[in-house]
Motif scaffolding. Structure first.
Motif, PDB file in Angstrom:
ATOM      1  N   GLU A  83       0.983  -1.132   0.033  1.00  0.00           N
ATOM      2  CA  GLU A  83      -0.153  -0.129  -0.011  1.00  0.00           C
ATOM      3  C   GLU A  83       0.868   1.290  -0.037  1.00  0.00           C
ATOM      4  N   ARG A  84       2.064   1.158   0.376  1.00  0.00           N
ATOM      5  CA  ARG A  84       2.990   2.293   0.325  1.00  0.00           C
ATOM      6  C   ARG A  84       3.735   2.625  -0.895  1.00  0.00           C
ATOM      7  N   ARG A  85       4.009   4.025  -1.167  1.00  0.00           N
ATOM      8  CA  ARG A  85       4.782   4.439  -2.281  1.00  0.00           C
ATOM      9  C   ARG A  85       6.189   4.894  -1.892  1.00  0.00           C
ATOM     10  N   VAL A  86       7.122   4.355  -2.340  1.00  0.00           N
ATOM     11  CA  VAL A  86       8.656   4.863  -2.067  1.00  0.00           C
ATOM     12  C   VAL A  86       9.333   5.325  -3.005  1.00  0.00           C
ATOM     13  N   ARG A  87      10.470   6.017  -2.767  1.00  0.00           N
ATOM     14  CA  ARG A  87      11.222   6.528  -3.760  1.00  0.00           C
ATOM     15  C   ARG A  87      12.661   5.738  -4.079  1.00  0.00           C
ATOM     16  N   ARG A  88      12.860   5.371  -5.306  1.00  0.00           N
ATOM     17  CA  ARG A  88      14.210   4.712  -5.549  1.00  0.00           C
ATOM     18  C   ARG A  88      15.032   5.477  -6.370  1.00  0.00           C
ATOM     19  N   VAL A  89      16.379   5.236  -6.204  1.00  0.00           N
ATOM     20  CA  VAL A  89      17.372   6.199  -6.696  1.00  0.00           C
ATOM     21  C   VAL A  89      17.753   5.452  -8.291  1.00  0.00           C
ATOM     22  N   VAL A  90      17.568   5.912  -9.355  1.00  0.00           N
ATOM     23  CA  VAL A  90      17.480   5.393 -10.434  1.00  0.00           C
ATOM     24  C   VAL A  90      18.831   6.031 -11.342  1.00  0.00           C
ATOM     25  N   ASP A  91      19.221   7.238 -10.882  1.00  0.00           N
ATOM     26  CA  ASP A  91      20.292   7.945 -11.635  1.00  0.00           C
ATOM     27  C   ASP A  91      20.830   9.047 -10.793  1.00  0.00           C
ATOM     28  N   TRP A  92      22.061   9.608 -11.362  1.00  0.00           N
ATOM     29  CA  TRP A  92      22.608  10.792 -10.705  1.00  0.00           C
ATOM     30  C   TRP A  92      22.963  11.873 -11.865  1.00  0.00           C
ATOM     31  N   THR A  93      22.644  13.053 -11.825  1.00  0.00           N
ATOM     32  CA  THR A  93      22.908  14.164 -12.599  1.00  0.00           C
ATOM     33  C   THR A  93      23.719  15.502 -12.091  1.00  0.00           C
ATOM     34  N   GLY A  94      24.033  16.157 -13.139  1.00  0.00           N
ATOM     35  CA  GLY A  94      24.773  17.498 -12.547  1.00  0.00           C
ATOM     36  C   GLY A  94      25.954  17.641 -11.997  1.00  0.00           C
ATOM     37  N   GLY A  95      26.742  16.519 -11.614  1.00  0.00           N
ATOM     38  CA  GLY A  95      27.844  16.513 -10.649  1.00  0.00           C
ATOM     39  C   GLY A  95      29.171  16.379 -11.469  1.00  0.00           C
ATOM     40  N   GLU A  96      30.168  16.534 -10.549  1.00  0.00           N
ATOM     41  CA  GLU A  96      31.398  16.297 -11.192  1.00  0.00           C
ATOM     42  C   GLU A  96      32.270  15.140 -10.416  1.00  0.00           C
ATOM     43  N   GLY A  97      33.051  14.698 -11.407  1.00  0.00           N
ATOM     44  CA  GLY A  97      33.897  13.422 -10.582  1.00  0.00           C
ATOM     45  C   GLY A  97      33.272  11.991 -10.877  1.00  0.00           C
ATOM     46  N   LEU A  98      33.363  11.141  -9.838  1.00  0.00           N
ATOM     47  CA  LEU A  98      32.742   9.711  -9.809  1.00  0.00           C
ATOM     48  C   LEU A  98      31.376   9.903  -9.567  1.00  0.00           C
ATOM     49  N   LYS A  99      30.521   9.293 -10.487  1.00  0.00           N
ATOM     50  CA  LYS A  99      28.970   9.107 -10.154  1.00  0.00           C
ATOM     51  C   LYS A  99      28.761   8.342  -9.268  1.00  0.00           C
ATOM     52  N   PRO A 100      27.703   8.587  -8.064  1.00  0.00           N
ATOM     53  CA  PRO A 100      27.541   7.696  -7.187  1.00  0.00           C
ATOM     54  C   PRO A 100      26.636   6.335  -7.672  1.00  0.00           C
ATOM     55  N   ASP A 101      26.580   5.256  -6.776  1.00  0.00           N
ATOM     56  CA  ASP A 101      26.002   4.080  -7.247  1.00  0.00           C
ATOM     57  C   ASP A 101      24.457   4.290  -7.072  1.00  0.00           C
ATOM     58  N   VAL A 102      23.598   3.635  -8.031  1.00  0.00           N
ATOM     59  CA  VAL A 102      22.133   3.683  -7.896  1.00  0.00           C
ATOM     60  C   VAL A 102      21.463   2.529  -7.337  1.00  0.00           C
ATOM     61  N   GLY A 103      20.220   2.546  -6.889  1.00  0.00           N
ATOM     62  CA  GLY A 103      19.571   1.393  -6.397  1.00  0.00           C
ATOM     63  C   GLY A 103      19.036   1.584  -5.089  1.00  0.00           C
ATOM     64  N   GLY A 104      19.620   2.723  -4.165  1.00  0.00           N
ATOM     65  CA  GLY A 104      19.014   2.780  -2.938  1.00  0.00           C
ATOM     66  C   GLY A 104      17.789   3.524  -2.693  1.00  0.00           C
TER      67      GLY A 104
END
Length: 719
Positions: free
Chosen positions: A40-61
């Motif tokens: 019944e819940r609606r939660v948010r999952r990290v699917v990408d990262w944008t706008g930064g510099e350097g190494l991009k963080p992992d997705v999936g949390g």
């Protein structure tokens, strides 16, 4: 003198500039999330990262209450807990935000819309945060720079206690490497103090000086009372010759320039009813006779006892005031009505104002005008010409003549267009003139061109270059004609006819110089006394050429030609001859331009195109031309002509910016050239569809295109 900047100042607070800001970090990453279901819940999952510099963080949390979590059960429910039931009757079911979005054109599922909406908000918030951070960093950087500036200023104060050192040696002794200090100038000199820096123990000037009292005393007039701009002046700045260049009014303290009047005694009276200030200047009188100044009617003209105009009330209600000092008119060009050898004045001759020239060395007086009323003489900046207003035209206009005497020429160019040059500027099928005439309706387009002529030939027949010959018997007879030989300049070069003539003046005698086959004759206009000459004698052209006729009476006088807009295209044949250096051709062009251009004359110098005529006949035929089109004698000669032409064009464009047109560049830009290789170098060559014989615009298209380029340049200059 105490230092006014630091005297009685409050103590400042020292700031360490290294603490003003830290090093700027890299831009951070912004997460891109998707809304997913967990029962019944609606939660948010990290699917990408944008706008930064350097190494991009992992997705999936997932987004949890304190940050990212890996367990979906610990993620935050976007919908929140269910609220308590409210009171009252339920209302009508409203549209969801998703439905409203669909009604307005959104295409996709409700889950897709939620992902789009949330990510847009997140990105906007992230960008706003980044912008705010950049502004804060910029402010911090500026604060650091300001602190450094304060430190430099404090450096000076600490080194000298706010008072300049008596000598630079004392300043060096009191400072360390890189510190700034002030030191006084020489006693009685024009510099009170100057800024220096200690560089390896040497006082190095920083190009910042404060003038001394002596400098101000030398610059300000402390004796006379000065009036300008309708009021008394508090201070007046003058140059070493006593000419005003700036002044401060007493009443409003505003700085004004250019106008000023000086007299030993000036009385000012303010009229409260009219709000006007009147000036009473002993020795100055008003002239009520009608005069024309700067091409406008003057109702009231003020002159001094020496008849020099210093102010005039114009018919349109304006006040005309030349720059004045003492009793001498200062012209608009040089600030003087004098040249090094002459002085010019306006005098009443039989009730009409005329310009009078006084010879400084001989003391002679010469009236230099006679037609109409003439006023307001002034000398041009180069000292060569005197300019004056004249009523001989309606409306009145300005004329000029050489300071030592000569023809009078209108200052403002007339509407006639004069083409000066060789066959490229003729009216027949070889020149562009027939293409220019329809582009200038109502304007006279006149050609003064002779086929085949070079830049010096053209200069000679215009009087731009010295033209000499020898008079038979060393004397001009009382009447009739006399043979002329030894013509130093071949103004007749390449004429395709046995006959020709032009108006000239020899030893002050006006007449006609004519050519019949190979015999040249000078025929004076009016009978008179015989005039002895010293051969070779200078021959001064006075008209255009009569091509094929010994009667030049129908040809324009040069003074009339020079009052139009002149197009000079005179260089093409110089390259073909191969004996002209770039410097020689440029000198000839300069002489022609200076000859035909009065003060505000409109002049356009045309730069050559490069056609098939610059190629060898073999190369021309290999690229589609008929036999006889290519005129170069060898590939080496062909390449020389092409390269010399472009080099001369670059020099002309540099010498006459805004007054020249590069025909070759225009042709290239519009696709009217084809690439042809000469000795390993590729050159753009003008197409035969425009220049049918490889040199001249023989086709209707060619004449229209060349005339169009010239007309566009004239139009861009307001002609």
């Amino acid at each position: 003198m105490s230092n006014a900047i630091y005297e009685n100042g409050d103590s400042g607070v020292e700031v360490d500039p290294t603490l003003a800001s830290g090093l700027r970090g890299a831009h951070g990453w912004s997460m891109v999330t998707a809304l997913i279901a967990d029962g019944e819940r609606r939660v948010r999952r990290v699917v990408d990262w944008t706008g930064g510099e350097g190494l991009k963080p992992d997705v999936g949390g997932y987004l949890g209450p304190l940050g990212l979590v890996t367990d979906i059960g610990e993620a935050t429910d976007d919908r929140g807990p269910k609220g308590e039931p409210g009171e009252g009757e339920p209302g009508l079911q409203g549209k969801s935000a998703y439905q409203i979005a669909v009604d307005n054109g959104f295409v996709g599922t409700e889950l897709e819309w939620l992902n789009f909406y949330v990510n847009e908000i997140a990105e906007a918030a992230t960008n706003e945060a980044i912008d705010a951070r950049d502004v804060a960093v910029a402010k911090a950087d500026q604060t650091a720079a300001d602190v450094l500036t304060v430190e430099e200023a404090k450096n000076i104060v600490l080194a000298s206690g706010g008072i300049p050192f008596e000598t630079t040696a004392l300043g060096i002794a009191a400072t360390t490497e890189g510190q700034l200090f002030e030191a006084k100038g020489v006693s009685g000199g024009i510099v009170y103090k100057a800024l220096y820096k200690n560089v390896a123990g040497v006082a190095t000037a920083q190009n910042l000086e404060v003038p001394s009292k002596a400098a101000f005393d030398a610059a300000f007039d402390l004796v006379h009372e000065w009036v300008a701009f309708g009021g008394a002046l508090g201070f007046v700045l003058k140059d070493k010759d006593g000419k005003i260049y700036a002044a401060w009014r007493q009443d409003d303290a505003l700085l004004r320039t250019r106008l000023g009047l000086v007299s030993e005694s000036i009385d000012l009276a303010y009229d409260e009813e009219t709000g006007l200030t009147t000036a009473s200047i002993p020795g100055l009188v008003a002239e009520t006779a009608e005069q024309i100044i700067n091409g406008k009617k003057a109702l009231l003209v003020f002159k001094d006892p020496n008849d020099q105009v210093f102010a005039a009330c114009m018919e349109d209600g304006s006040l005309y005031v030349p720059r004045l000092a003492a009793d001498r008119i200062i012209g608009a060009s040089t600030g003087t009505a004098d040249s090094s050898s002459y002085y010019f004045a306006v005098e009443d001759i039989a009730g009409v104002p005329q310009i009078i020239r006084y010879n400084r060395t001989l003391g002679t007086r010469t009236q230099i005008t006679s037609e109409g009323g003439n006023t307001a003489p002034r000398v041009t900046q180069d000292g060569l010409y005197v300019v004056y207003a004249s009523t001989r035209t309606n409306p009145a206009s300005e004329f000029f003549q050489p300071v030592g005497g000569g023809d009078e020429i209108p200052v403002i160019a007339g509407s006639t267009i004069i083409a000066i040059g060789n066959s490229l500027s003729t009216t027949g099928g070889q020149g562009y003139i027939s293409g220019l005439i329809p582009l200038r309706p109502g304007v006279t387009v006149h050609s003064e061109a002779v086929s085949g002529q070079r830049s010096d030939d053209i200069g000679y027949r215009l009087g731009a270059l010295p033209f000499t010959g020898s008079i038979a018997g060393d004397s001009i007879p009382p009447s009739g004609g006399v043979t002329v030989t030894g013509l130093a300049a071949t103004i007749w070069r390449y004429w395709g006819t046995d006959n020709g003539s032009l108006r000239v003046e020899i030893a002050g005698v006006p007449g006609t110089l004519s050519k019949t086959v190979s015999v040249y004759t000078f025929t004076r206009d009016d009978a008179g006394s015989a005039v002895p000459v010293i051969n070779p004698v200078i021959i001064v052209p006075k008209s255009g050429i009569a091509y094929g006729s010994t009667d030049p009476s129908s040809k324009m006088p040069l003074t009339e030609l020079f009052s139009g807009t002149v197009i000079v295209w005179a260089t093409y044949n110089d390259h073909r001859e191969g004996t002209y250096s770039q410097a020689a051709t440029l000198a000839n062009i300069a002489a022609i331009v200076n000859c035909v251009r009065p003060l505000v004359k409109k002049v356009l110098v045309a730069c050559d195109h490069i056609g098939f005529g610059r190629l060898t006949d073999a190369t021309a035929q290999a690229n589609g031309a008929g036999a006889g089109i290519g005129l170069a004698t060898s590939e080496i000669e062909s390449k020389r002509q092409i390269q010399d032409s472009r080099a001369l064009t670059a020099a002309i464009l540099a010498a006459y910016p805004g007054e020249s047109v590069d025909l070759q560049t225009e042709l290239i830009a519009d696709g009217y050239t084809q690439d042809i290789t000469v000795l390993g170098t590729v050159f753009p060559i003008a197409k035969l569809s425009l220049f049918g014989d490889g040199t001249h615009p023989t086709t209707a298209l060619g004449r229209a295109v060349v005339a169009g380029y010239i007309n566009d340049q004239l139009t861009s200059r307001g002609i």
